[in-house]
Design an enzyme around this catalytic site. Structure first.
Site, PDB file in Angstrom:
ATOM      1  N   SER A  35     -34.776  20.009 -28.236  1.00 34.60           N
ATOM      2  CA  SER A  35     -33.940  21.177 -28.315  1.00 34.60           C
ATOM      3  C   SER A  35     -32.727  20.868 -27.313  1.00 34.60           C
ATOM      4  CB  SER A  35     -34.486  22.645 -27.979  1.00 34.60           C
ATOM      5  OG  SER A  35     -35.657  22.626 -28.893  1.00 34.60           O
ATOM      6  N   HIS A  66     -35.217  20.698 -35.971  1.00 33.61           N
ATOM      7  CA  HIS A  66     -35.429  19.389 -36.122  1.00 33.61           C
ATOM      8  C   HIS A  66     -35.232  18.750 -37.493  1.00 33.61           C
ATOM      9  CE1 HIS A  66     -37.721  19.443 -32.128  1.00 33.61           C
ATOM     10  NE2 HIS A  66     -37.549  20.502 -32.454  1.00 33.61           N
ATOM     11  N   HIS A  88     -44.923  18.323 -34.021  1.00 34.15           N
ATOM     12  CA  HIS A  88     -46.031  18.811 -33.019  1.00 34.15           C
ATOM     13  C   HIS A  88     -47.167  19.331 -33.597  1.00 34.15           C
ATOM     14  CE1 HIS A  88     -41.410  19.918 -32.528  1.00 34.15           C
ATOM     15  NE2 HIS A  88     -41.670  20.187 -31.305  1.00 34.15           N
ATOM     16  N   TYR A  90     -48.676  22.031 -33.552  1.00 31.84           N
ATOM     17  CA  TYR A  90     -48.616  23.473 -34.114  1.00 31.84           C
ATOM     18  C   TYR A  90     -48.203  23.427 -35.368  1.00 31.84           C
ATOM     19  CZ  TYR A  90     -43.737  23.753 -32.798  1.00 31.84           C
ATOM     20  OH  TYR A  90     -42.574  23.426 -32.903  1.00 31.84           O
ATOM     21  N   GLU A  91     -47.580  22.365 -35.832  1.00 32.20           N
ATOM     22  CA  GLU A  91     -47.203  22.384 -37.140  1.00 32.20           C
ATOM     23  C   GLU A  91     -48.063  22.111 -38.223  1.00 32.20           C
ATOM     24  OE1 GLU A  91     -43.127  20.387 -38.058  1.00 32.20           O
ATOM     25  OE2 GLU A  91     -43.571  19.670 -35.959  1.00 32.20           O
ATOM     26  N   ALA A 118     -37.670  21.240 -24.707  1.00 36.86           N
ATOM     27  CA  ALA A 118     -37.270  22.655 -24.246  1.00 36.86           C
ATOM     28  C   ALA A 118     -38.790  23.221 -23.555  1.00 36.86           C
ATOM     29  CB  ALA A 118     -36.784  23.584 -25.207  1.00 36.86           C
ATOM     30  N   MET A 216     -44.929  22.812 -25.580  1.00 39.00           N
ATOM     31  CA  MET A 216     -45.727  22.435 -26.546  1.00 39.00           C
ATOM     32  C   MET A 216     -45.613  21.078 -27.233  1.00 39.00           C
ATOM     33  SD  MET A 216     -45.284  25.995 -28.589  1.00 39.00           S
ATOM     34  CE  MET A 216     -44.965  27.519 -27.969  1.00 39.00           C
ATOM     35  N   SER A 217     -44.883  20.240 -26.481  1.00 39.60           N
ATOM     36  CA  SER A 217     -44.658  18.864 -27.016  1.00 39.60           C
ATOM     37  C   SER A 217     -44.712  17.881 -25.787  1.00 39.60           C
ATOM     38  CB  SER A 217     -43.325  18.724 -27.606  1.00 39.60           C
ATOM     39  OG  SER A 217     -42.204  18.880 -26.649  1.00 39.60           O
ATOM     40  N   ASN A 240     -36.259  28.871 -20.792  1.00 39.14           N
ATOM     41  CA  ASN A 240     -36.574  30.284 -20.535  1.00 39.14           C
ATOM     42  C   ASN A 240     -37.453  30.516 -19.368  1.00 39.14           C
ATOM     43  OD1 ASN A 240     -38.331  29.182 -22.748  1.00 39.14           O
ATOM     44  ND2 ASN A 240     -39.614  30.534 -21.562  1.00 39.14           N
ATOM     45  N   HIS A 252     -37.726  32.614 -29.868  1.00 35.76           N
ATOM     46  CA  HIS A 252     -37.301  31.150 -30.153  1.00 35.76           C
ATOM     47  C   HIS A 252     -35.990  31.095 -30.096  1.00 35.76           C
ATOM     48  CE1 HIS A 252     -37.397  27.020 -31.620  1.00 35.76           C
ATOM     49  NE2 HIS A 252     -36.712  27.587 -32.880  1.00 35.76           N
TER      50      HIS A 252
HETATM   51  N1  HPA Z   1     -43.856  28.007 -23.482  1.00 33.89           N
HETATM   52  C1  HPA Z   1     -44.106  27.239 -24.290  1.00 33.89           C
HETATM   53  N2  HPA Z   1     -43.172  26.342 -24.836  1.00 33.89           N
HETATM   54  C2  HPA Z   1     -41.844  26.687 -24.799  1.00 33.89           C
HETATM   55  C3  HPA Z   1     -41.688  27.640 -23.623  1.00 33.89           C
HETATM   56  C4  HPA Z   1     -42.394  28.477 -23.053  1.00 33.89           C
HETATM   57  O1  HPA Z   1     -42.121  29.258 -22.448  1.00 33.89           O
HETATM   58  N3  HPA Z   1     -40.212  27.574 -23.862  1.00 33.89           N
HETATM   59  C5  HPA Z   1     -39.790  26.554 -24.582  1.00 33.89           C
HETATM   60  N4  HPA Z   1     -40.820  25.895 -25.239  1.00 33.89           N
END
Ligand code: HPA
Length: 277
Positions: A35, A66, A88, A90-91, A118, A216-217, A240, A252
């Site tokens: 990202s 993506h 990922h 999670y996909e 990110a 998550m990656s 964040n 997101h």
């Molecule tokens: N947690 C997990 N994955 C993320 C976050 C988060 O706060 N921000 C961006 N990807």
């Protein structure tokens, strides 16, 4: 999970020979555009773009933002390949698929992998849109990308993990950041499977364990890449503050917005690093 090492290697070879047939010389450096890094695709002198869907064995990337292609070209005067889009867990993909591209790059003798992502920030000194170079990771509770049959053409069954992220590269990246006057934290990235963000209790636990950022990656790819002998450098954009540290519920949109704000520095850092590595 890899059930049959020979069958998996056949797929790796098929994808590799497809790419070799399209691209003259394979670059030594690969960059994964997480990202905020999308603009980098427009900053290079492009030779050729290859959609993932055309590459045998590649899954299609479904994550928003993506777009799923390999871009071969020149950046900072050097030949690079950029992965625009990644896969990922999670996909719904198996980790052997999420890391398939890493094995293909390794088979093609790519030597350096620059990973970006990110991440939520846990560090006291951090602010959204800061950058952090990953010095190590925590993935204690998650499945390994190496689960199943080993791929001995790449590496050993029980690989050492004491320096997944290249120490010289961490130093070089820090110098690049200093010279560009970009604030760059150093820290530990905790990998979670997602897609849900963490609970505040998850974050308190991860902080006690020594995490500075969470996402998550990256870790499955870094594990597969280090198993394959690649030198890795990885940078998180703190998109964040992590759950419970941030006063607001995470979205997101916030992640994309802050990653976008860091885009200029994220891209500048990649370009400087590539020029000097
Ligand atoms: N947690 C997990 N994955 C993320 C976050 C988060 O706060 N921000 C961006 N990807």
């Amino acid at each position: 999970m890899i059930n049959d090492a020979n069958a998996y290697m056949e797929k790796v070879k098929e994808a590799a020979s497809y790419l070799s047939s399209k691209v003259g010389a394979i670059p030594k450096i690969a960059i994964v555009l997480g990202s905020g890094l999308a603009p980098l695709a427009h900053m290079c002198d492009k030779d050729i773009e290859i959609p993932y869907k055309d590459i045998p064995g590649f899954p299609e990337s479904t994550a928003p933002g993506h777009d799923g292609k390999m871009i071969f070209g020149k950046l900072s005067g050097k030949d690079v390949v950029m992965m625009s889009g990644r896969f990922h867990y999670y996909e719904g993909y198996d980790l052997s698929l999420c890391t398939f591209y890493v094995r293909v790059l390794a088979y093609l003798k790519v030597e350096t992998l620059y990973l970006t992502n990110a991440a939520g920030g846990l560090g006291d000194e951090m602010e959204p849109s800061d950058l952090m170079v990953i010095t190590d990771h925590i993935s204690l509770f998650c499945e390994s990308a190496l689960r199943g049959a080993n791929l001995p053409e790449f590496g050993v069954r029980f690989p050492d993990q004491s320096s997944v992220y290249d120490k010289e590269y961490i130093e070089l990246l820090s110098q690049c950041a200093d010279d560009l006057e970009i604030r760059l934290h150093k820290g530990v990235y905790a990998y979670t499977r997602g897609p849900q963000y963490e609970t505040p209790a998850d974050i308190r636990a991860l902080k006690i364990l020594g995490a500075d950022a969470v996402g998550m990656s990256t870790v499955p790819e870094a594990v597969a890449a280090s198993h394959s002998g690649l030198r890795i450098v990885a940078v998180s954009c703190i998109s964040n503050m992590a759950a419970g540290i941030s006063k607001n519920p995470l979205t997101h949109e916030e992640v994309l917005e802050n990653a976008g704000k860091a885009s200029f520095s994220s891209c500048a850092l990649v370009k400087e690093f590539i020029a000097r590595c």
